[in-house]
Each structure stands twice: as structure tokens, then as C-alpha cells.
Design a protein around this motif. Structure first.
Motif, short mmCIF file in Angstrom:
data_model
loop_
_atom_site.label_atom_id
_atom_site.label_comp_id
_atom_site.label_asym_id
_atom_site.label_seq_id
_atom_site.Cartn_x
_atom_site.Cartn_y
_atom_site.Cartn_z
N ALA A 90 1.26 -1.32 0.03
CA ALA A 90 -0.24 -0.63 0.01
C ALA A 90 0.28 0.88 0.07
O ALA A 90 0.87 1.99 -0.46
N LEU A 91 1.41 1.01 0.79
CA LEU A 91 2.85 2.42 0.92
C LEU A 91 3.88 2.45 -0.33
O LEU A 91 4.25 3.57 -0.63
N ALA A 92 4.24 1.52 -0.76
CA ALA A 92 4.95 1.51 -2.41
C ALA A 92 4.03 2.40 -3.37
O ALA A 92 4.50 3.05 -4.09
N GLY A 93 2.44 2.22 -3.55
CA GLY A 93 1.97 2.09 -4.68
C GLY A 93 2.09 4.24 -4.19
O GLY A 93 1.96 4.74 -5.19
N LEU A 94 1.25 4.20 -3.06
CA LEU A 94 0.73 5.85 -2.74
C LEU A 94 2.77 7.00 -2.47
O LEU A 94 2.22 8.01 -3.21
N ARG A 95 3.75 5.41 -2.03
CA ARG A 95 5.26 7.19 -2.81
C ARG A 95 4.95 7.02 -3.96
O ARG A 95 5.64 7.69 -4.38
#
Length: 119
Positions: free
Chosen positions: A98-103
Motif C-alpha cells: 500500500a505504501l509503495a503505491g502511494l509513494r
């Protein structure tokens, strides 16, 4: 000077990438709706953005909320300074993904609007 001249092209490239993200996310939501059971793995993640300005936080929050399966639910101050977005995601298998996509979205937004990468 070069950054100003390339701004329309960078914004156009970002718009194309973001449109594709909306199509992909919509397909995932539609597949979950039409299939038996649910593949949703809802979670709230914290996306640290450091000293990002109000305009950047607002733009990123809106883009996240426009993407099916994600919703920006707030902004919080981090203990070590800076701010972070609280984001509800529905279909990421774990917090790291999730954080990878948001970053990635944040990185592309910074590159499109400034011509530089996030430090």
C-alpha cells in the motif's frame, strides 16, 4: 527555464499515468463486486510526507481519494516533525505494498509539478 518549458509535457504524462491507475483500480473493484466473496483487505496506512507544503498535501490527498479503493482520511503531525497522510486502502495485500503505491504517486506528482524528484 527548461523546467518551465517541459511542465505541460510532464503534466500530460502524469495525467496519462493517473488515468491508467484509475482504470486499473476500477477494474479491481469491479472484479471484487462481480465475483463471489470479497478480496478486500482494508487497512489504514500512514504516508509520511515530511515538510511537503499544503498545496502538495491537498493535491496528493485529492488524487488518492479519486482512485477507486483508496481514501484520504486525514493529515497528522509526526512526532519527529513533518506531516503524514492517513489513507484507507481496500485491495493492497499488505501495508508495504500500500505504501509503495502511494509513494509512487507522490514521487510522480512531485516530478510532474517541479521537474525534480522527492529528496
Amino acid at each position: 527555464m527548461i523546467a518551465v518549458l517541459t511542465l505541460p509535457f510532464r503534466l500530460l504524462a502524469f495525467a496519462g499515468w493517473f488515468a491508467w491507475q484509475i482504470v486499473r483500480s476500477s477494474g479491481g473493484v469491479l472484479a471484487d463486486i462481480l465475483s463471489p466473496g470479497s478480496r478486500a483487505t482494508p487497512r489504514v496506512v500512514r504516508l509520511p510526507l515530511g515538510d511537503a507544503g499544503d498545496a502538495h498535501l491537498t493535491a496528493l490527498g485529492v488524487l488518492i481519494s479519486l482512485t477507486p479503493g483508496t481514501l484520504t482520511i486525514g493529515v497528522d503531525r509526526m512526532a519527529e516533525g513533518g506531516r503524514e497522510l492517513l489513507v484507507h486502502t481496500m485491495y493492497d495485500p499488505d501495508e508495504a505494498r500500500a505504501l509503495a503505491g502511494l509513494r509512487e504517486m507522490d514521487r510522480r506528482l512531485v516530478a510532474a509539478t517541479t521537474g525534480r524528484s522527492r529528496a
